[in-house]
Design a protein around this motif. Structure first.
Motif, PDB file in Angstrom:
ATOM      1  N   ARG A 154      -7.672   7.982  -8.468  1.00 50.15           N
ATOM      2  CA  ARG A 154      -7.002   6.971  -7.390  1.00 50.15           C
ATOM      3  C   ARG A 154      -6.574   7.826  -5.959  1.00 50.15           C
ATOM      4  NH1 ARG A 154      -2.736   2.889  -8.501  1.00 50.15           N
ATOM      5  NH2 ARG A 154      -1.501   4.936  -9.132  1.00 50.15           N
ATOM      6  N   VAL A 157      -3.065   7.118  -1.067  1.00 57.18           N
ATOM      7  CA  VAL A 157      -2.729   6.142  -0.388  1.00 57.18           C
ATOM      8  C   VAL A 157      -3.722   5.332  -0.050  1.00 57.18           C
ATOM      9  CG1 VAL A 157      -1.497   5.582   1.737  1.00 57.18           C
ATOM     10  CG2 VAL A 157      -1.297   7.825   1.060  1.00 57.18           C
ATOM     11  N   SER A 158      -3.565   3.889  -0.341  1.00 58.69           N
ATOM     12  CA  SER A 158      -4.461   3.016  -0.057  1.00 58.69           C
ATOM     13  C   SER A 158      -3.849   1.642   0.463  1.00 58.69           C
ATOM     14  CB  SER A 158      -5.687   2.610  -1.152  1.00 58.69           C
ATOM     15  OG  SER A 158      -4.984   2.310  -2.278  1.00 58.69           O
ATOM     16  N   LEU A 159      -4.328   0.946   1.257  1.00 60.91           N
ATOM     17  CA  LEU A 159      -3.631  -0.113   1.898  1.00 60.91           C
ATOM     18  C   LEU A 159      -4.195  -1.295   1.288  1.00 60.91           C
ATOM     19  CD1 LEU A 159      -3.498   1.032   5.493  1.00 60.91           C
ATOM     20  CD2 LEU A 159      -1.674   1.289   3.564  1.00 60.91           C
TER      21      LEU A 159
ATOM     22  N   GLY B  35      -2.649   1.010  -3.187  1.00 67.67           N
ATOM     23  CA  GLY B  35      -2.882  -0.162  -3.101  1.00 67.67           C
ATOM     24  C   GLY B  35      -3.822  -0.812  -4.318  1.00 67.67           C
ATOM     25  N   TYR B 122      -2.093  -7.860   4.970  1.00 72.35           N
ATOM     26  CA  TYR B 122      -3.113  -6.796   4.477  1.00 72.35           C
ATOM     27  C   TYR B 122      -3.915  -6.555   6.214  1.00 72.35           C
ATOM     28  CZ  TYR B 122      -7.242  -4.997   2.710  1.00 72.35           C
ATOM     29  OH  TYR B 122      -8.385  -3.769   2.102  1.00 72.35           O
ATOM     30  N   VAL B 123      -4.116  -5.183   5.791  1.00 69.12           N
ATOM     31  CA  VAL B 123      -4.439  -4.527   7.082  1.00 69.12           C
ATOM     32  C   VAL B 123      -5.706  -5.117   7.624  1.00 69.12           C
ATOM     33  CG1 VAL B 123      -2.968  -2.307   6.643  1.00 69.12           C
ATOM     34  CG2 VAL B 123      -5.151  -2.553   5.969  1.00 69.12           C
ATOM     35  N   VAL B 346       4.792   3.628   2.142  1.00 72.51           N
ATOM     36  CA  VAL B 346       4.132   3.080   3.230  1.00 72.51           C
ATOM     37  C   VAL B 346       4.966   2.443   4.243  1.00 72.51           C
ATOM     38  CG1 VAL B 346       1.893   1.853   4.022  1.00 72.51           C
ATOM     39  CG2 VAL B 346       1.854   2.720   1.807  1.00 72.51           C
ATOM     40  N   VAL B 350       2.815  -0.854   9.291  1.00 68.23           N
ATOM     41  CA  VAL B 350       1.312  -0.699   9.151  1.00 68.23           C
ATOM     42  C   VAL B 350       0.786  -2.114   8.934  1.00 68.23           C
ATOM     43  CG1 VAL B 350      -0.436  -0.092   7.417  1.00 68.23           C
ATOM     44  CG2 VAL B 350       1.317   1.554   8.240  1.00 68.23           C
ATOM     45  N   PHE B 351       1.687  -2.944   8.353  1.00 71.31           N
ATOM     46  CA  PHE B 351       1.408  -4.537   7.877  1.00 71.31           C
ATOM     47  C   PHE B 351       1.598  -5.454   8.965  1.00 71.31           C
ATOM     48  CE2 PHE B 351       2.132  -1.642   4.385  1.00 71.31           C
ATOM     49  CZ  PHE B 351       0.887  -1.724   3.804  1.00 71.31           C
TER      50      PHE B 351
END
Lengths: 159, 385
Positions: A154, A157-159, B35, B122-123, B346, B350-351
């Motif tokens: 993984r 960082v992932s959003l 995420g 969500y971005v 995070v 950002v959101f």
């Protein structure tokens, strides 16, 4: 209750405070529940999985298929319990199929195990036949993968 | 050289990118910034993917997606949400919800159309709207209201140009959910102002206090709603890129038009694996949800012990604590926590703007990592004074 058992089955050393947080109950409640589960024998025992090879202690494992000749008035229990009493024996199961008992034996050397089966198991009165399979490599034990697995890969960082 | 499309200037390159690159390139970080599930796809589903390759299933599929998968999706939506979608024309298999969101926006919007977005969210929502020539209109939410929008706030943002509203519940990043009643209030607004609702329900299986309500199951909402869902979160299948959209025939037919000329179809191996997930994945999904629930409680307790006030998340796998007690802003907090304690989180902005003062911490990490991260955050907070 199942939640607590699940957590303890995965890691018996999970601190009670942490279990309490995870299941959303008080520490006292969880302590009482665990005590009760121990008393009722639902929690049978806490043990540790050890990589003996890494610790510098090699063991030889063998799976023994045992066929039994039942005699009148005597069930499998009698033989199974006699076999289970040996400390060399790690597990005993009555199984369906072409033989009756599936037994795992642990010894220091191949010779140890072979001698044990020959001398202690095969000689039991009702034991008709044994087939010994020496274990060459362990991949999974007690539901735990014991080989080194590649990471999931993984991204950090992932959003 | 002539410039590239002006439209791209409206999508700011995230200022946070540099920080993320730093995290990506630093070893031994405990990252709460991820995420996606830390589980790998359950083995039986992976095997279905392997078998697909072994059987030589390497071709295109129908643009709509495999008929067997659409049938299973239709059944599963019927069973989970009590809404009927015809597998012929009302279900479209996409490459993840991301694609579905993009084409939904392109189908709904003409230049200048406005879309209501409830933040933090969500971005991708805002960029997808902008790329479809639309204009995002933000409704901010607050932790004091459990990050739920109020009817008044939504109504105050509606204009003649408002075409649609995007809902993302259970929510990334806050973990908020909306109750049936709250969703019904939004449904009333949609009816009153004749709005489409794009409901991103990718976290629908990950709820911890009662069952999720599917937006299109509400009275009169089936025709207005584009229901988006997928396999990434419920079955830990993020990398397979497989999702779906359900909606009324005209909308899905239009989405299909874009899909067939851009994506063509979702990867066949992923579609076959998704079939296996829907057929036999229930136990694995339940097991993961139980595990997330424990981690959720552990993390919320840990954050509070560290002195960070935390809204109790009820879905997805994120906590969104306030970092007000630290006296830092979210970016400073995230950077210092990373530099001083090697824990990655995070920053909330950002959101969305209203995410300032918060950070997102995912609990899709092992119990050991949560324990260690919480210890480090507690130390970090103590050392701040």
């Amino acid at each position: 209750m199942m939640d607590v058992l699940d957590i303890l089955e995965k890691n018996a050393r999970t601190p009670t405070e942490e279990i309490a947080k995870m299941v959303g109950r008080s520490v006292e409640e969880v302590e009482a529940l665990i005590k009760q589960l121990e008393e009722e024998g639902i929690i049978h025992k806490y043990k540790t999985m050890i990589d003996w090879e890494k610790a510098g202690q090699e063991y030889v494992y063998a799976l023994i298929e045992i066929s039994i000749n039942l005699e009148e008035g005597e069930g499998y229990d009698v033989v199974a319990k006699r076999i289970a009493e040996f400390p060399e024996v790690r597990s005993v199961r009555l199984v369906s199929g072409s033989y009756d008992l599936s037994v795992v034996v642990r010894g220091r050397t191949l010779k140890d195990v072979a001698y044990f089966v020959e001398d202690k198991i095969a000689t039991i009165h009702n034991v008709q036949r044994t087939v010994t399979h020496f274990s060459l490599k362990m991949y999974k034990d007690e539901g735990e993968i014991v080989y080194q697995r590649d990471g999931g890969g993984r991204l950090a960082v992932s959003l | 050289m002539k410039p590239i499309s002006q439209r791209l200037n409206d999508i700011p390159a995230s200022g946070i990118r540099r920080f993320f690159d730093l995290i990506l390139n630093t070893p031994d970080v405990i990252s709460l910034g991820v995420g996606e599930p830390d589980f790998v796809t359950p083995w039986h589903i992976r095997e279905a993917g392997i078998k697909a390759l072994e059987d030589g299933r390497t071709s295109y599929t129908s643009n709509w997606g495999l008929i067997e998968l659409r049938e299973l999706i239709s059944e599963s939506v019927k069973c989970d949400c009590n809404v009927d979608y015809d597998m012929h024309g009302e279900v479209l298999v996409t490459s993840g919800v991301s694609e579905a969101l993009d084409i939904a926006m392109r189908v709904l919007l003409d230049p200048g159309d406005e879309v209501i977005v409830i933040e933090p969210c969500y971005v991708s929502y805002k960029p997808c709207i902008i790329l479809a020539y639309g204009k995002p209109v933000v409704v901010p939410t607050e932790s004091s209201n459990e990050f739920k929008p109020t009817v008044e706030d939504i109504k105050s943002k509606i204009t003649e140009k408002t075409k649609a509203l995007i809902l993302g519940y259970p929510n990334n990043p806050t973990g908020a959910i909306l109750s049936k009643k709250e969703l019904e209030e939004i449904a009333d607004i949609a009816n009153e102002h004749d709005l489409f609702v794009v409901s991103d329900e990718i976290y629908s299986r990950l709820t911890y206090n009662g069952k999720h309500t599917c937006f299109s199951s509400l009275d009169g909402m089936r025709e207005r709603t584009i229901l988006l869902n997928g396999f990434s979160k419920s079955y830990a299948m993020t990398g397979w890129r497989i999702g779906y959209a359900c909606g009324n025939r005209d909308v899905i037919e239009a989405m299909m038009k874009i899909h067939q000329y851009t994506m063509l179809c979702a990867p066949i191996q992923s579609q076959l694996a998704a079939c296996e997930a829907l057929r036999n994945g229930e136990d694995a999904c339940t097991e993961m949800v139980d595990e997330y629930n424990r981690r959720r409680r552990l993390m919320v307790a840990g954050l509070e012990e560290a002195g960070l006030e935390c809204f109790n998340p009820r879905g997805a796998f994120y906590t969104f604590p306030s970092i007000e007690a630290s006296g830092l802003n979210s970016t400073e907090f995230a950077e210092r926590l990373f530099n001083e304690k090697k824990v990655a989180v995070v920053p909330g902005e950002v959101f969305g703007e209203c995410g300032k003062g918060f950070v997102r911490c995912a609990y899709a990490v092992s119990v050991d990592d949560i324990r260690e991260a919480m210890t480090r955050i507690r130390e970090f907070m103590e050392e701040l004074d």
